[in-house]
Design a protein around this motif. Structure first.
Motif, PDB file in Angstrom:
ATOM      1  N   THR A   1       0.834  -1.207   0.000  1.00  0.00           N
ATOM      2  CA  THR A   1       0.000   0.000   0.000  1.00  0.00           C
ATOM      3  C   THR A   1       0.865   1.252   0.000  1.00  0.00           C
ATOM      4  O   THR A   1       1.680   1.459   0.910  1.00  0.00           O
ATOM      5  N   PHE A   2       0.711   2.056  -1.026  1.00  0.00           N
ATOM      6  CA  PHE A   2       1.428   3.338  -1.124  1.00  0.00           C
ATOM      7  C   PHE A   2       0.550   4.428  -0.503  1.00  0.00           C
ATOM      8  O   PHE A   2      -0.615   4.581  -0.898  1.00  0.00           O
ATOM      9  N   LEU A   3       1.157   5.163   0.428  1.00  0.00           N
ATOM     10  CA  LEU A   3       0.396   6.187   1.156  1.00  0.00           C
ATOM     11  C   LEU A   3       0.596   7.570   0.543  1.00  0.00           C
ATOM     12  O   LEU A   3       1.526   7.790  -0.240  1.00  0.00           O
ATOM     13  N   ASN A   4      -0.266   8.511   0.915  1.00  0.00           N
ATOM     14  CA  ASN A   4      -0.138   9.917   0.504  1.00  0.00           C
ATOM     15  C   ASN A   4      -0.074  10.073  -1.015  1.00  0.00           C
ATOM     16  O   ASN A   4       0.792  10.765  -1.549  1.00  0.00           O
ATOM     17  N   MET A   5      -0.974   9.409  -1.678  1.00  0.00           N
ATOM     18  CA  MET A   5      -0.985   9.369  -3.136  1.00  0.00           C
ATOM     19  C   MET A   5      -2.091  10.226  -3.751  1.00  0.00           C
ATOM     20  O   MET A   5      -2.358  10.144  -4.948  1.00  0.00           O
ATOM     21  N   GLY A   6      -2.767  11.033  -2.913  1.00  0.00           N
ATOM     22  CA  GLY A   6      -3.973  11.708  -3.403  1.00  0.00           C
ATOM     23  C   GLY A   6      -3.755  12.914  -4.300  1.00  0.00           C
ATOM     24  O   GLY A   6      -4.705  13.425  -4.884  1.00  0.00           O
ATOM     25  N   ALA A   7      -2.511  13.405  -4.406  1.00  0.00           N
ATOM     26  CA  ALA A   7      -2.305  14.618  -5.212  1.00  0.00           C
ATOM     27  C   ALA A   7      -1.367  14.344  -6.378  1.00  0.00           C
ATOM     28  O   ALA A   7      -0.310  13.712  -6.200  1.00  0.00           O
ATOM     29  N   TYR A   8      -1.725  14.816  -7.530  1.00  0.00           N
ATOM     30  CA  TYR A   8      -0.901  14.707  -8.739  1.00  0.00           C
ATOM     31  C   TYR A   8      -0.514  13.263  -9.070  1.00  0.00           C
ATOM     32  O   TYR A   8       0.567  13.002  -9.574  1.00  0.00           O
ATOM     33  N   THR A   9      -1.331  12.317  -8.694  1.00  0.00           N
ATOM     34  CA  THR A   9      -1.061  10.927  -9.088  1.00  0.00           C
ATOM     35  C   THR A   9      -2.064  10.547 -10.163  1.00  0.00           C
ATOM     36  O   THR A   9      -1.693  10.446 -11.335  1.00  0.00           O
TER      37      THR A   9
END
Ligand SMILES: Cc1ncc(COP(=O)(O)O)c(C=O)c1O
Length: 385
Positions: A330-338
């Motif tokens: 699980t990759f975290l903190n992916m909510g922006a510019y992904t």
């Protein structure tokens, strides 16, 4: 986190999203400034719908973003537009839908101002020529920047040829990226105040852009001071238009391990995701946060993406328990510019879109398909070429 959702999956956590927007609404209210959301960071409908409950409008950068906001949030939503590309055709198609339009250059204003529908408020983007970002690829104030009118030029024009600014009643600047304190915002506000005070006297609004991670900055005094410079000093309506600050923590990407092998003494774990899905990992060459990674853990892996690009790797990670085929990563903190930058290089499909509902359950909202891939390659559905 084990789920039964088909991976790779991009999961938006609605509870976190709501908390982020709610917190920023409070800060904006405290500062008496207007709060826009910049959909370039993440324009998924779930994000736009959440934003709608809290924001005063949206700071778009293209007609597609504008139309998406319009479709998801409705025709009464306030829309702003700024970008280096503005054409006559764009104005004919979308001009009536705009509430605020910021010209990126004096030449753009000169050519297109007469085509802007009357009720639209027009502004000009300024490049304050005060850099805070070391990587010039992301620095709007870099030498010979294409973003905005250099402030030295604006000073000259407003003194010698104010006609070039006729019809302009707002100023826009955006100069930072992932700022964790507001010292540079305050320095920029002071710099603009010092260099173009007469211009500010004649305006109605200023947009201070995005580029700051509000929740990482415990001390927001400099932010409030920056707003005061324009609001109290010049009677301007102040806007902010953050993106990443609102969405980064609310998105994760879940992947599955599909192969494990030794390469030169390092265990490679091949995942069903790729840097295609996290373009900034490759652009910035950083190692994204992974759940379960522990410094000094026993089991080391090089987590690798599934395309043929040699550099499609996420980095070296260590876990307390070994990975096996089928393990979830699980990759975290992916909510922006992904997701907004994700693409299908190598024919690898985009992640399944899911939401984590407020009760903790997962809901699939969209699955990518071969047809969607084929359409982006110019092929109509089911066509045999
Ligand atoms: C004009 C403008 N406004 C707002 C933003 C949003 O910035 P951030 O997501 O860093 O808050 C950007 C990002 O590039 C931008 O270019």
């Amino acid at each position: 986190m084990a789920t039964s959702i088909k991976t790779p999956a991009f999961i938006t956590d609605k509870k976190i999203l709501d908390q982020e927007f709610c917190a920023l609404r409070k800060i904006a209210d405290e500062a008496s400034c207007k709060f826009l959301y910049s959909p370039k960071a993440n324009s998924l409908p779930v994000v736009l719908r959440t934003a709608m409950k809290y924001v005063d409008g949206f700071g778009c950068s293209s007609p597609y973003e504008l139309e998406l906001v319009d479709r998801v949030c409705g025709p009464d939503t306030s829309c702003h537009l700024v970008g280096p590309l503005l054409t006559e055709a764009m104005l004919h198609a979308a001009g009536d839908r705009l509430d605020y339009l910021t010209f990126n250059s004096l030449s753009q204003r000169d050519r297109l101002h007469s085509l802007v529908p009357g009720p639209v408020q027009c502004g000009i983007r300024v490049n304050p020529e005060l850099s805070f970002i070391h990587d010039p690829r992301y620095d709007p104030c870099r030498q010979n920047s294409k973003l905005g009118v250099p402030i030295s030029e604006l000073t000259r024009v407003s003194a010698s040829n104010p006609d070039l600014l006729r019809g302009i009643n707002g100023l826009h600047f955006h100069t930072n990226c992932d700022g964790t304190d507001f010292a540079s915002l305050l320095a920029t506000a002071r710099h603009i105040q010092d260099l173009v005070p007469e211009l500010l006297e004649n305006l109605d609004w200023v947009n201070m852009g995005g580029g700051y991670l509000f929740d990482s900055a415990d001390d927001k005094t400099d932010f409030f001071h920056a707003v005061e410079i324009f609001r109290d000093g010049f009677g301007l309506q102040v806007f902010i238009e953050p993106g990443a600050a609102l969405t980064r923590r609310a998105g994760i990407i879940e992947a599955t391990v599909h192969d494990l092998f030794d390469s030169g003494g390092v265990q490679i774990a091949v995942l069903d995701t790729t840097v295609n899905h996290m373009a900034e990992v490759f652009e910035f060459q950083f190692e994204p946060d992974v759940l379960g990674h522990v410094d000094g853990g026993v089991h080391d892996y090089l987590l690798a993406g599934c395309t043929c690009l040699a550099g499609d790797i996420f980095g070296e990670y260590t876990f307390d328990t070994p990975l096996c085929i089928g393990s979830k990563v699980t990759f975290l903190n992916m909510g922006a510019y992904t997701f907004s930058k994700a693409h299908r290089f190598n024919g690898v499909g985009l992640p399944t879109l899911c939401t984590r509902e407020k009760d903790g359950s997962l809901k699939i909202t969209h699955e990518d398909s071969f047809d969607a891939f084929a359409r982006t390659m110019g092929m109509a559905n089911n066509a045999i070429v």
